[in-house]
Each structure stands twice: as structure tokens, then as C-alpha cells.
Design a protein around this motif. Structure first.
Motif, short mmCIF file in Angstrom:
data_model
loop_
_atom_site.label_atom_id
_atom_site.label_comp_id
_atom_site.label_asym_id
_atom_site.label_seq_id
_atom_site.Cartn_x
_atom_site.Cartn_y
_atom_site.Cartn_z
N VAL A 267 28.69 11.39 -2.64
CA VAL A 267 28.98 12.79 -2.37
C VAL A 267 28.26 13.22 -1.11
CG1 VAL A 267 28.77 15.13 -3.23
CG2 VAL A 267 29.33 13.30 -4.79
N LEU A 268 29.01 13.39 -0.04
CA LEU A 268 28.45 13.88 1.21
C LEU A 268 27.18 13.13 1.59
CD1 LEU A 268 29.01 17.65 0.51
CD2 LEU A 268 30.31 16.26 2.07
N GLY A 269 27.24 11.81 1.44
CA GLY A 269 26.07 11.02 1.77
C GLY A 269 24.92 11.23 0.81
N GLY A 270 25.23 11.72 -0.41
CA GLY A 270 24.19 11.96 -1.38
C GLY A 270 23.46 13.27 -1.17
N SER A 271 23.95 14.14 -0.30
CA SER A 271 23.27 15.40 -0.01
C SER A 271 23.63 16.46 -1.04
CB SER A 271 23.65 15.88 1.40
OG SER A 271 23.22 17.21 1.59
N LEU A 272 22.65 16.85 -1.85
CA LEU A 272 22.88 17.91 -2.83
C LEU A 272 23.14 19.24 -2.14
CD1 LEU A 272 20.16 16.93 -5.45
CD2 LEU A 272 22.63 16.93 -5.81
N ASP A 273 22.48 19.46 -1.02
CA ASP A 273 22.67 20.72 -0.30
C ASP A 273 24.11 20.87 0.16
OD1 ASP A 273 21.27 23.12 0.74
OD2 ASP A 273 21.95 22.33 2.68
N ARG A 274 24.67 19.80 0.68
CA ARG A 274 26.07 19.86 1.12
C ARG A 274 27.02 19.95 -0.06
NH1 ARG A 274 26.92 14.93 4.96
NH2 ARG A 274 28.96 15.92 5.30
N LEU A 275 26.65 19.35 -1.19
CA LEU A 275 27.46 19.52 -2.40
C LEU A 275 27.50 20.99 -2.81
CD1 LEU A 275 29.00 18.41 -4.87
CD2 LEU A 275 26.78 18.09 -5.98
N LEU A 276 26.36 21.67 -2.76
CA LEU A 276 26.32 23.09 -3.12
C LEU A 276 27.15 23.94 -2.16
CD1 LEU A 276 22.58 23.47 -4.17
CD2 LEU A 276 24.58 23.34 -5.67
N ASP A 277 27.22 23.53 -0.90
CA ASP A 277 28.04 24.26 0.07
C ASP A 277 29.52 24.25 -0.30
OD1 ASP A 277 26.12 25.23 1.79
OD2 ASP A 277 26.24 23.53 3.19
N THR A 278 29.94 23.23 -1.04
CA THR A 278 31.36 23.15 -1.37
C THR A 278 31.78 24.25 -2.34
OG1 THR A 278 31.06 21.63 -3.25
CG2 THR A 278 31.35 20.65 -1.06
N TYR A 279 30.84 24.89 -3.01
CA TYR A 279 31.20 26.00 -3.90
C TYR A 279 31.88 27.11 -3.08
CZ TYR A 279 30.72 30.27 -6.63
OH TYR A 279 30.97 31.47 -7.24
N HIS A 280 31.25 27.53 -2.00
CA HIS A 280 31.86 28.55 -1.15
C HIS A 280 33.15 28.02 -0.52
CE1 HIS A 280 32.31 31.67 1.98
NE2 HIS A 280 32.63 30.66 2.76
N ALA A 281 33.13 26.80 -0.04
CA ALA A 281 34.30 26.24 0.65
C ALA A 281 35.52 26.20 -0.27
CB ALA A 281 33.97 24.84 1.18
N GLU A 282 35.30 25.97 -1.56
CA GLU A 282 36.41 25.86 -2.49
C GLU A 282 36.80 27.19 -3.11
OE1 GLU A 282 35.76 21.20 -3.85
OE2 GLU A 282 35.15 22.80 -5.21
N ARG A 283 35.83 28.01 -3.46
CA ARG A 283 36.16 29.21 -4.23
C ARG A 283 36.42 30.45 -3.37
NH1 ARG A 283 38.62 28.54 -8.45
NH2 ARG A 283 38.17 30.71 -8.95
N HIS A 284 35.84 30.53 -2.18
CA HIS A 284 36.10 31.71 -1.34
C HIS A 284 37.59 31.83 -0.99
CE1 HIS A 284 35.95 34.48 2.12
NE2 HIS A 284 34.85 34.96 1.54
N PRO A 285 38.27 30.75 -0.58
CA PRO A 285 39.72 30.88 -0.33
C PRO A 285 40.51 31.30 -1.55
CG PRO A 285 38.86 28.87 0.67
CD PRO A 285 37.78 29.41 -0.22
N VAL A 286 40.10 30.83 -2.73
CA VAL A 286 40.79 31.24 -3.96
C VAL A 286 40.62 32.73 -4.18
CG1 VAL A 286 40.84 31.01 -6.47
CG2 VAL A 286 40.61 28.97 -5.03
N GLY A 287 39.39 33.22 -4.04
CA GLY A 287 39.15 34.65 -4.19
C GLY A 287 39.96 35.47 -3.20
N LYS A 288 40.07 34.99 -1.99
CA LYS A 288 40.84 35.69 -0.97
C LYS A 288 42.32 35.74 -1.34
CE LYS A 288 41.35 35.84 4.08
NZ LYS A 288 40.93 35.18 5.34
N THR A 289 42.84 34.64 -1.85
CA THR A 289 44.25 34.60 -2.26
C THR A 289 44.50 35.54 -3.43
OG1 THR A 289 44.50 32.32 -1.51
CG2 THR A 289 46.08 33.10 -3.15
N VAL A 290 43.62 35.53 -4.42
CA VAL A 290 43.78 36.42 -5.57
C VAL A 290 43.73 37.88 -5.13
CG1 VAL A 290 42.72 37.19 -7.73
CG2 VAL A 290 42.92 34.75 -7.24
N LEU A 291 42.82 38.20 -4.22
CA LEU A 291 42.73 39.56 -3.71
C LEU A 291 44.04 39.99 -3.06
CD1 LEU A 291 39.64 41.07 -2.04
CD2 LEU A 291 41.84 41.39 -0.94
N ARG A 292 44.60 39.09 -2.26
CA ARG A 292 45.85 39.43 -1.56
C ARG A 292 47.03 39.54 -2.52
NH1 ARG A 292 45.52 35.40 3.73
NH2 ARG A 292 44.11 36.70 4.99
N THR A 293 47.15 38.61 -3.45
CA THR A 293 48.32 38.63 -4.34
C THR A 293 48.24 39.79 -5.33
OG1 THR A 293 47.23 37.02 -5.79
CG2 THR A 293 48.75 36.16 -4.15
#
Length: 495
Positions: A335-361
Motif C-alpha cells: 500500500v503506497l510503499g507501506g506508507s500509512l500516511d499516504r493510506l490515510l490520504d486516500t480517505y479524502h481522495a475517495e470520499r470527497h468526490p462522492v460527497g460532491k456528487t451526492v450534493l449535486r444530485t
């Protein structure tokens, strides 16, 4: 400074977190699911809530969508909730626009009509049994963080100060999130509808459908049942734009419902009435250092489509396994070269677009429902016909409203299934979502194939069919890796 646990009835010190765990702020559905997941993974968790103990029946969410039911199924909770609620196979949004949920490729081809407080009750019990420490009547008044953790200043019911120390903190504390304010994040957006009315009433006549909703002219109304004989009514009159503090009487609620639905069903005996307004807002970041936002603290939108609570619960399912990996120091191989910090960054990368789509729809749905002019109502009718009869559009709308269709970004060159929701496939060891109850990655192998060290900590299962594909499924039910050949070592997402 103390807080009281919900089910256990014992008193725990809110300052009991020793710095190695997680503090979750907000004991709504999002916070309860997240805290329960973390505790089940062995993470020390304190759940801070400024309300007194007890489940409120004043919450507004009334439906649980298919993807949320799948996430709850992966925790062994869905069947109990299904027994409490009423399944609805068709979701009507306005006029002739309705969604046939029987088409959903899910174990739950329906929307479950169930008040939010029933969901909270089940999640609170699970969290308490998993060992979550509850700090009720406790308010967050400040927050600082450093390279090693987060310090949360709190004030208890008796006014005494205290400080919680944890490795990470999550704000699941709603629209007026103290955590979001403490980390300095704005919450841009605006009010979409003002002076919505909300009432819990008894009805002399049953409505024609389980969920009754319509918009006519300047009026909109929604009616849904509770299990105790009361019904929840939400309504809006375009011509009556007053402050939330303006008194509300039953006659006004009846008038709105008659205008939108043709009759008021003999509503009487209100036990609670209120006004509120609906906002569209989203935080620009879901992570600031060691602090995360989830649910209404991160995004809030109109009630159209019933996606608010559902989106928050899916935020929690995405974040919980990543935080557990970080606290337990268990970076999955690759996972991202074993980087936990970069793993945690994926929360925003994955869920922020979903939240934006739900807001728009959800915003588009409420604007279409409240179309004022003849030409906009005509456009609404055309769009409803397209969404109902044109298969790709219908599939897209169904997937967005129910959460089934959301997928996460995949790395370049990844298999086409990576990042997509894993369906509840049949395995020799049981259904996939039963196997996911272990809270680990699941490696699905062809029949006859055995896995050892190369599987890492993943639970190994086998297709019930003769399928030859190898599939790695994340703890939140999304595909992490797929291939036709045996992996030499587990390839987790984000390589």
C-alpha cells in the motif's frame, strides 16, 4: 469530568484515552459505526457526545439505501434492521419520476423505510459491546495537534475541563462541527430551502403508499411511517419563508400537505413540530493532519433522495479500516510503499468526490421537485421520462441514489474491477459479506488453490463456482486487486 456509557450504564473517565487510540466526536450514526469498527479492530476509542445518553426520535433520516445495508451486512447488522423496517421496491421522487429498485444487483433490491433512531440503537449497542468508551454530556471546546497525536479540550456536564489525548481524532459532529471549526476548515455553501416544516403526527387515514411524496405548485410534502403508529411529515410552502424560530402550528402543516398531496389524511395529535432549513455545504478537505471529518461535519445537502445518513455511514466504513491500520501499525503490503500516511490520504481522495456528487444530485432533485415555472416543470417531465426509460441513465441514477454505483479511483493499468464495489458473491465459505465480518481483506481464490504466506493477513476464501479469477476485496467491500493469475504477493490498492 465524566461521561456515561449508553447501554452499560457505567461511568467512564472521558480523559481515559492514553494517546494511542482515536477520539470520535459525535454519537450519531456515522460516529457510532466508525467507533464500533475501530473498537472491533482492537483500537482504544472514546466517543464524545454533548447530548445526554439516550437515542432521540427527532432525527430526520427515514430510509436506509442498498449500499448502506450491504455495509451493515458486512457487520452482521443488516438482517436485524430489515426485520424492524419496511422494504420499498420503488422510490418515488416526484410526479412520474420513480426508481424501480428491484433492478438493483444487490441482496437488498429495495430501500428500507426505517427511522434513523433505530439504526443508531443497533450501532450504539454494537459499539458498547466492542468496548467503546462513551463520554456523553461532554463538549469539545478546543483542539490542537502535533507530530505525535491530538489533544482535545473538553468540558463536561458539571463544567469541569479535561483533555483527551489520542493518535487521531474524527469529527462526526454535524453541521456545526466543533472539530471542523477547531482545525480552521471553512464550510462553504448556502441554504437551499428555508422554513421546511417537520412534524410527527397520527393519521386518521392511511396514505396510499409506504412513502408518500409529491410537489404541486408552491407546495411539497413527504410522509413516512414510524413503527409506533405515528408518521413523519416534512413539508414546504414556497410562499411562507420565515425564520426557523417562528412558531409552527398543526393547521399550517395540514395546509401544506393538502396543497401537495390533495388531502391531509386526518392528521392529529402531534407529538413534535419544528421548522428547519436545508443547506448545501462541503468542507474542502476531509483530513487536516491527524484530524478527519465524516458525515454531516464534512458535507450536508438537501434531504431529496434520502442520502444524508447513508453517505455518512459509508464515509465511516471507508475511514475505519484505514485508521485501524494506522493505529495498529499494520500497513498492508504494497500500500503506497507501506506508507500509512499516504493510506490515510486516500480517505479524502475517495470520499470527497462522492460527497460532491451526492450534493449535486440531491440539489438537482430538490430543484426539479420544486420547479416553479411551466417550462421548468416541462423539463422535469422530460428528464423523468429519460431517467425512467433510457437504460444507461436509469442505471446511473439508481447507482447514485442508492450508493451501489459509486467507485473509487484506480491506479493506471489496474484491472477494470479495481475500485469498484464488490457484489455479494457466493463463496465456498459463505456469502462474501459474511466473510467480510472478520474486518480484514478477503482474498478470493479459484477452487483447489491454497494460499500461504503470499496472502498476508487476508482471509482466504474460494469461489463457489468454477471461476478462475483471483480477487482481493478491501474490508469496506471494494475491489483492491484482481487478476487471472495467482499473486506472488498480495497486491493491495494504490501501488
Amino acid at each position: 469530568m465524566n461521561g456515561t456509557t449508553g447501554d452499560k450504564g457505567t461511568t467512564e473517565s472521558a480523559a481515559g484515552t492514553d494517546g494511542g487510540g482515536v477520539v470520535v466526536v459525535g454519537a450519531g450514526p456515522t460516529g457510532l459505526l466508525l467507533a464500533g469498527d475501530l473498537a472491533a479492530a482492537g483500537v482504544p476509542v472514546t466517543l464524545v457526545e454533548k447530548r445526554a445518553p439516550g437515542i432521540s426520535n427527532l432525527s430526520r433520516a427515514m430510509v436506509v439505501h442498498a449500499r448502506t445495508l450491504e455495509q451493515l451486512d458486512a457487520r452482521g447488522l443488516a438482517d436485524a434492521l430489515e426485520a424492524k423496517g419496511e422494504p420499498l421496491g420503488r422510490l418515488r421522487l416526484f410526479d412520474r419520476f420513480s426508481l424501480d429498485l428491484a433492478r438493483l444487483p444487490s441482496r437488498f433490491p429495495h430501500v428500507l423505510v426505517l427511522p434513523q433512531y433505530e439504526v443508531e440503537r443497533v450501532l450504539e449497542r454494537r459499539a458498547a459491546e466492542a468496548g467503546v468508551r462513551f463520554a456523553y454530556e461532554t463538549e469539545v471546546v478546543g483542539l490542537t495537534q502535533d507530530a505525535d497525536g491530538v489533544s482535545i479540550e473538553v468540558r463536561g456536564a458539571e463544567g469541569g475541563p479535561g483533555t483527551l489525548r489520542a493518535a487521531y481524532a474524527v469529527g462526526a459532529d454535524g453541521l456545526r462541527s466543533a472539530v471542523r471549526e477547531a482545525v480552521g476548515l471553512p464550510f462553504p455553501g448556502r441554504s437551499v430551502i428555508r422554513s421546511l416544516v417537520l412534524a410527527d403526527v397520527r393519521l386518521a387515514e392511511p396514505p396510499p403508499t409506504l412513502l408518500t411524496v409529491n410537489a404541486v405548485g408552491d407546495a411539497f410534502a413527504f410522509i413516512a411511517p414510524f413503527a409506533d403508529g405515528y408518521h413523519r411529515v416534512i413539508g414546504w410552502n414556497r410562499a411562507r419563508d420565515v425564520a426557523d424560530s417562528e412558531p409552527l402550528g398543526l393547521d399550517e402543516v395540514k395546509e401544506i400537505v393538502r396543497a401537495a398531496l390533495g388531502r391531509d389524511f386526518g392528521m392529529h395529535d402531534p407529538r413534535w413540530m419544528s421548522r428547519f432549513h436545508s443547506d448545501e455545504r462541503q468542507a474542502p478537505a476531509y483530513r487536516v493532519g491527524r484530524v478527519f471529518l465524516a458525515g454531516d461535519a464534512a458535507h450536508i445537502h438537501s434531504p431529496a433522495g434520502g442520502q444524508g445518513m447513508n453517505t455518512g455511514l459509508q464515509d465511516a466504513a471507508n475511514l475505519s479500516w484505514k485508521l485501524a491500520a494506522a493505529v495498529n501499525g499494520r500497513a498492508p503490503q504494497g500500500v503506497l510503499g507501506g506508507s500509512l500516511d499516504r493510506l490515510l490520504d486516500t480517505y479524502h481522495a475517495e470520499r470527497h468526490p462522492v460527497g460532491k456528487t451526492v450534493l449535486r444530485t440531491s440539489g438537482a432533485l430538490v430543484r426539479l421537485a420544486m420547479a416553479k415555472h411551466a417550462w421548468t416543470r416541462g423539463a422535469r417531465a422530460v428528464l423523468a421520462a429519460v431517467a425512467t426509460h433510457v437504460r444507461p441513465v436509469r442505471t446511473k441514477v439508481l447507482g447514485t441514489v442508492t450508493g451501489i454505483g459509486f467507485a473509487y479511483p484506480a491506479p493506471r493499468g489496474a484491472h477494470r474491477l479495481v475500485g469498484r464495489r464488490a457484489p455479494d458473491v457466493a463463496l465456498k465459505e459463505g456469502r462474501l459479506y459474511e466473510v467480510l465480518r472478520a474486518g480484514e481483506f478477503v482474498l478470493i481464490a479459484p477452487q483447489g488453490e491454497e494460499c500461504g504466506r503470499e496472502a498476508g493477513r487476508a482471509v482466504v476464501a474460494h469461489w463457489a463456482s468454477a471461476r478462475r479469477m483471483w480477487l482481493l476485496v478491501r474490508p469496506d467491500g471494494y475491489v483492491a486487486w484482481a487478476g487471472e493469475r495467482r499473486p506472488t504477493t498480495i497486491q493491495f490498492p494504490y501501488n
